[in-house]
Design an enzyme around this catalytic site. Sequence first.
Site, short mmCIF file in Angstrom:
data_model
loop_
_atom_site.label_atom_id
_atom_site.label_comp_id
_atom_site.label_asym_id
_atom_site.label_seq_id
_atom_site.Cartn_x
_atom_site.Cartn_y
_atom_site.Cartn_z
N THR A 62 -10.49 -6.87 -6.22
CA THR A 62 -11.70 -6.66 -7.02
C THR A 62 -12.20 -5.23 -6.85
OG1 THR A 62 -13.02 -7.54 -5.17
CG2 THR A 62 -12.42 -9.08 -6.93
N SER A 102 -8.37 -5.08 4.52
CA SER A 102 -8.83 -4.80 3.16
C SER A 102 -9.22 -6.05 2.36
CB SER A 102 -7.76 -4.01 2.39
OG SER A 102 -7.54 -2.75 2.99
N ASP A 111 0.82 -1.20 0.00
CA ASP A 111 0.00 0.00 0.00
C ASP A 111 0.86 1.26 0.00
OD1 ASP A 111 -2.36 1.44 0.03
OD2 ASP A 111 -2.54 1.41 2.21
N GLY A 112 0.38 2.30 -0.66
CA GLY A 112 1.04 3.59 -0.59
C GLY A 112 1.66 4.10 -1.88
N TRP A 128 2.83 8.00 -2.50
CA TRP A 128 4.26 8.20 -2.78
C TRP A 128 4.43 9.08 -4.01
CZ3 TRP A 128 7.84 7.14 -6.61
CH2 TRP A 128 9.18 7.09 -6.24
N HIS A 133 3.11 3.33 -8.85
CA HIS A 133 2.99 1.90 -9.14
C HIS A 133 4.23 1.38 -9.85
CE1 HIS A 133 -1.07 1.90 -7.70
NE2 HIS A 133 -1.51 2.72 -8.64
N ARG A 142 1.70 -4.95 6.23
CA ARG A 142 1.01 -3.90 5.47
C ARG A 142 1.82 -2.61 5.56
NH1 ARG A 142 -5.10 -2.40 4.19
NH2 ARG A 142 -4.64 -0.56 2.95
N LEU A 189 11.15 -20.54 -3.91
CA LEU A 189 10.08 -19.67 -3.45
C LEU A 189 8.85 -19.77 -4.35
CD1 LEU A 189 9.13 -17.17 -1.66
CD2 LEU A 189 10.02 -15.76 -3.52
#
Length: 248
Positions: free
Chosen positions: A67, A197, A21-22, A26, A38, A189, A132
């Site tokens: 969604t 969320s 988030d953010g 930013w 993004h 988060r 991973l």
Amino acid sequence: MSLKNQIDINKLPQHIAVIMDGNGRWAQQRNEQRIFGHWNGVTAVRETVTAAVEMGIRYLTLYTFSTENWKRPKEEVDALMELLIQTIREETESYNNNNIRLNSIGDIDNLSPKASQELKSAIKTTENNTGLTLTLALNYSSRTEIIRAVKNIASQVKANQLQPEQIDEKTFSSFLDTHDMPDPELLIRTSGEYRISNYLLWQIAYTELYFTSKLWPDFGKEDLYEAILDYQGRERRFGMTGEQIKKS
């Protein structure tokens, strides 16, 4: 000295989930469009994935597109789909080189056709990797996932393929998108928000929650190490007392 040196490698969480988030804030702090945030958030993803691989984390699940995100301005959604396509295209070779298996949860068939196709291709290309497991939660809603599981269970009961008395937590979990991975031990988060969320609501029943004020594009390896150290300093009781845990 890196915080990594303080981590007990024998007490790592198997599965870390992240709410990234953010990005928008930013970008706005820099008088840029939200999509600029993004794009820069991709760097934080690379840093986090690299750190997880280096430490031997088995599962990393990133909340990539919910969604609810379809409600954002069309130009931002379109740009996010293009970013997803480009990032997957650029990163797939690195995933193979680092033994990373790409996975997804959510309704990926209703992403943009190109994004869905690119994602499915990358998942297929990396399916035999054994390091991973990197899961992208895309077009994901935990409530929708739970409702879908209930409907599928009801259908099997109606068809006499499953008896009501056979339904327990393990059975229910097997109908979820995350049926082939353990529940997260740690949820991170970023951005200073304190909410879940609609993310992995069933799966985080006993997950340790870690909130940081760092905006996602600023999140790096040291921030992940700090979250893991915080996790390792907690006593996970699962309903028992501290004394019981010490004796077990």
